[in-house]
Design an enzyme around this catalytic site. Sequence first.
Site, PDB file in Angstrom:
ATOM      1  N   TYR A  40      29.855  17.968 -34.504  1.00 33.11           N
ATOM      2  CA  TYR A  40      29.904  16.928 -35.543  1.00 33.11           C
ATOM      3  C   TYR A  40      31.159  16.066 -35.407  1.00 33.11           C
ATOM      4  O   TYR A  40      31.212  14.967 -35.951  1.00 33.11           O
ATOM      5  CB  TYR A  40      29.882  17.515 -36.962  1.00 33.11           C
ATOM      6  CG  TYR A  40      28.647  18.299 -37.331  1.00 33.11           C
ATOM      7  CD1 TYR A  40      27.528  18.330 -36.496  1.00 33.11           C
ATOM      8  CD2 TYR A  40      28.599  19.019 -38.521  1.00 33.11           C
ATOM      9  CE1 TYR A  40      26.406  19.077 -36.845  1.00 33.11           C
ATOM     10  CE2 TYR A  40      27.481  19.755 -38.875  1.00 33.11           C
ATOM     11  CZ  TYR A  40      26.381  19.783 -38.024  1.00 33.11           C
ATOM     12  OH  TYR A  40      25.286  20.524 -38.385  1.00 33.11           O
ATOM     13  N   HIS A  98      25.051  27.260 -32.313  1.00 31.71           N
ATOM     14  CA  HIS A  98      24.378  26.076 -32.875  1.00 31.71           C
ATOM     15  C   HIS A  98      22.921  25.949 -32.405  1.00 31.71           C
ATOM     16  O   HIS A  98      22.019  25.679 -33.192  1.00 31.71           O
ATOM     17  CB  HIS A  98      25.165  24.817 -32.491  1.00 31.71           C
ATOM     18  CG  HIS A  98      24.935  23.666 -33.415  1.00 31.71           C
ATOM     19  ND1 HIS A  98      25.875  22.697 -33.643  1.00 31.71           N
ATOM     20  CD2 HIS A  98      23.872  23.335 -34.189  1.00 31.71           C
ATOM     21  CE1 HIS A  98      25.386  21.816 -34.509  1.00 31.71           C
ATOM     22  NE2 HIS A  98      24.173  22.186 -34.854  1.00 31.71           N
TER      23      HIS A  98
END
Length: 267
Positions: A40, A98
């Site tokens: 991110y 992730h």
Amino acid sequence: MKDMPQLGMGTFRLEGEVARESVSKALEVGFRHIDTAQIYGNEAQVGDAIKTSGLNRNELFVTTKVWHESLGEGHFIPSVHESLEKLKLEYVDLLLIHWPYPGSDVTLESYLGSLAKAKEQGLTRHIGVSNFTIDLLNHAEEMLGKGEVYTNQIEIHPFMQNKKVVEACKEKGVKATAYMPFAVGKVMKDETLLRIAQNHNATPAQVVLAWMEKRHIYAIPSSTSKEHLAENLAYGGVQLSEEELALVDGLDNGERIVNPDFAPSWD
């Protein structure tokens, strides 16, 4: 050790000052779980917001996720140290893989081993996975041991309820955490949800969060508006009837929003 709150604040697609401000607002209105990820690019801003919030570390639950490129043995632990440095924390409460690694040069065994190592070294309190299929979840449980996988963070919203995977999580005692719980705003326009929301003088978002809690699904919606953050947090005032819960259950049409080319073969 603090348990993961039912509701967290997701920071996907929030960048720079917007990320810092949004997390600050979330903490101000009462959020205590903040979810970020290496990819991110906002761990530093999340860390700034936490630092300036004045909250005690033990009041917070912080999650980050290790990206593909860092899953290799030599990269995994250093990448977690880097995340902690950016977050200005000594440990995270939850560290996730992730996405399952798409190639064949890094094995599942290797990176789950590194994940366990991160926990052993005190870099994280809990470990878990994200975007794992039932098959991968079975493997993870075999390798890490029963009860070690804290959560599987997957796409769940009324139109994509991922029921098989959620069921598998429940059977294993793994928390199912919903990302994109509002289906990038689609829930706000859905007639059924709007109708239920009207009955309760609530927002469709609050209806979805109330439904998720009843279905034992944790959620990490994202918002930059203080008003929406406060509304989301107040979803507990919405008590849905069995009939209303069934109406939301009926919205499932398997509409998947997140499906990158490196995704696993979904269940």
